[in-house]
Write an enzyme that holds these catalytic residues in place. Structure first.
Site, mmCIF file in Angstrom:
data_model
loop_
_atom_site.group_PDB
_atom_site.id
_atom_site.type_symbol
_atom_site.label_atom_id
_atom_site.label_comp_id
_atom_site.label_asym_id
_atom_site.label_seq_id
_atom_site.Cartn_x
_atom_site.Cartn_y
_atom_site.Cartn_z
ATOM 1 C CD GLU A 26 -0.993 0.597 3.785
ATOM 2 O OE1 GLU A 26 -1.331 1.704 3.615
ATOM 3 O OE2 GLU A 26 -1.005 0.139 4.746
ATOM 4 C CB VAL A 107 -5.488 -1.924 4.210
ATOM 5 C CG1 VAL A 107 -5.847 -3.075 3.976
ATOM 6 C CG2 VAL A 107 -4.258 -1.658 5.015
ATOM 7 C CG ASP A 139 -13.420 5.918 12.867
ATOM 8 O OD1 ASP A 139 -13.451 5.516 11.848
ATOM 9 O OD2 ASP A 139 -12.687 6.935 13.244
ATOM 10 C CG ASP A 143 -8.352 -0.868 6.195
ATOM 11 O OD1 ASP A 143 -8.485 -0.109 5.203
ATOM 12 O OD2 ASP A 143 -7.036 -0.433 7.147
ATOM 13 C CE LYS A 160 -3.694 2.023 11.781
ATOM 14 N NZ LYS A 160 -3.591 1.246 10.394
HETATM 15 N N1 PSU Z 1 -0.654 0.590 9.059
HETATM 16 C C1 PSU Z 1 0.319 1.193 9.271
HETATM 17 N N2 PSU Z 1 0.562 2.434 8.992
HETATM 18 C C2 PSU Z 1 -0.482 3.300 8.233
HETATM 19 C C3 PSU Z 1 -1.888 2.556 7.951
HETATM 20 C C4 PSU Z 1 -1.731 1.103 8.475
HETATM 21 O O1 PSU Z 1 1.358 0.687 9.738
HETATM 22 O O2 PSU Z 1 -0.455 4.371 8.064
HETATM 23 C C5 PSU Z 1 -2.957 2.915 7.202
HETATM 24 C C6 PSU Z 1 -3.504 1.851 6.215
HETATM 25 O O3 PSU Z 1 -3.266 2.689 4.986
HETATM 26 C C7 PSU Z 1 -4.959 1.764 6.798
HETATM 27 C C8 PSU Z 1 -5.229 3.150 7.156
HETATM 28 O O4 PSU Z 1 -5.672 0.979 5.744
HETATM 29 O O5 PSU Z 1 -4.076 3.438 8.007
HETATM 30 C C9 PSU Z 1 -6.490 2.797 7.931
HETATM 31 O O6 PSU Z 1 -7.016 4.258 7.968
HETATM 32 P P1 PSU Z 1 -8.717 4.219 8.779
HETATM 33 O O7 PSU Z 1 -8.740 4.042 10.121
HETATM 34 O O8 PSU Z 1 -8.923 5.752 8.279
HETATM 35 O O9 PSU Z 1 -9.476 3.612 7.828
HETATM 36 MN MN MN Z 2 -12.358 5.759 10.068
#
Ligand code: PSU
Ligand code: MN
Length: 309
Positions: A26, A107, A139, A143, A160
């Protein structure tokens, strides 16, 4: 027939045509997950790791409205350097295409584009999931819904640690996404190897994972799988040590009214500052570890595809 919005680099197209091993990467982790120039060094190191293991890397992003599968060095540099690069999830793709803009793919968006290109394996750092406090904010990362849809195996160091991990696992079960622990029985928590949460499926070799994936896609060509690969012990930050920093970062995000797609990049950057870069080093180490396993799984899948060709 080639999709009109998709550009696949010749080396990748060739590998795919021959049933070879290809691993998607990604670009949000480059543009929004880490600061320059460490992000560029990491992006190149991830590609190198995949090649060392005998697979072809396919870093994915949107450039000038084109869905790019495989980036040259100038494009990697642009992604790593542009301060206002859009963070592109799946719903942003049509807008970027229509307006011929650039975007770093999350992702979810990377999975969607990888699936369009016929790539079945994708290595990342950690997937997004159900955020803490989602019962109020709602939220939940796209993904998760994409994992239910696109036939791509995502190699991730769990989800995460800034997330609500029990709810993230529950949601994956609801969405019928197989979660496979690689040489582990507990769901890893990104910076830490353990979370106290069991995962019922364990596999001890890339070949065993490939066999499960092949069966998954014989049942239906829809839906991905999550391969949970714990961070190497040497780079682990124990849960007890990182949790305080996560709580501080979450409080700060709330106080500043950070919401929507800005939440994840804000938290990662804040935790990086609080840990004086230790979280960043862990992030690089786990991403490299995932790229290595991804390449091994892609090679195992390729061998079984070639046998049946
Ligand atoms: N994992 C990491 N660093 C990141 C991300 C994931 O180690 O920056 C990113 C990925 O691209 C993942 C996104 O899809 O954070 C998720 O964002 P959100 O919670 O807004 O969907
Ligand atoms: Mn979000």
């Amino acid at each position: 027939m080639r999709h009109p919005d998709l550009d696949i680099a010749p080396e990748i197209a060739e590998a795919l045509a021959q049933g070879g091993a290809v691993v998607a990467l990604e670009s949000t982790i480059i543009a929004h997950g880490m600061p320059y120039p460490g992000n560029l060094v990491t992006a190149r190191a991830l590609e190198r790791m995949i090649r060392t293991e005998g697979a072809v890397p396919a870093t994915i992003a949107v450039l000038g409205g084109r869905l790019k599968v495989g980036l040259d060095d100038a494009a990697l540099e642009q992604l790593a350097q542009s301060p206002d690069m859009a963070k592109a999830s799946v719903r942003d793709l049509p807008v970027l295409i229509a307006q011929r803009r650039d975007g770093a793919t999350t992702v979810a968006a990377t999975m969607r584009i990888a699936a369009m290109a016929g790539i079945r394996v994708f290595a990342t750092g950690g997937i997004g999931g159900v955020h803490r406090g989602a019962e109020l904010s709602g939220d939940v990362s796209a993904d998760l819904t994409e994992l239910a849809q696109s036939p791509v195996a995502v190699i991730s160091a769990g989800a995460k640690a800034i997330l609500d991990l029990p709810r993230t696992l529950e949601m994956l079960e609801t969405l019928s996404v197989p979660v496979i622990g690689y040489r582990c029985d507990e769901f890893p928590a990104f910076y830490s190897r353990t979370s106290g949460l069991c995962i019922p499926v364990r596999a001890d070799s890339p070949e065993d994972i490939a066999v499960i994936l092949a069966a998954h896609w014989r049942l239906s060509n829809e839906g991905g799988a999550l391969i949970a690969n714990p961070i190497p012990s040497a780079e682990e930050i124990p849960a007890g040590k990182i949790e305080g920093h996560i709580a501080t970062a979450l409080r700060e995000a709330r106080a500043r009214g950070i919401a929507g797609k800005d939440v994840t990049p804000f938290l990662l950057a804040h935790i990086r500052d609080l840990t004086e870069g230790e979280s960043q080093r862990a992030n690089v180490a786990l991403a490299l570890n995932n790229a290595q396993l991804g390449a091994k799984i892609a090679c195992a899948l390729s061998t079984s595809i070639k046998r049946s060709m």
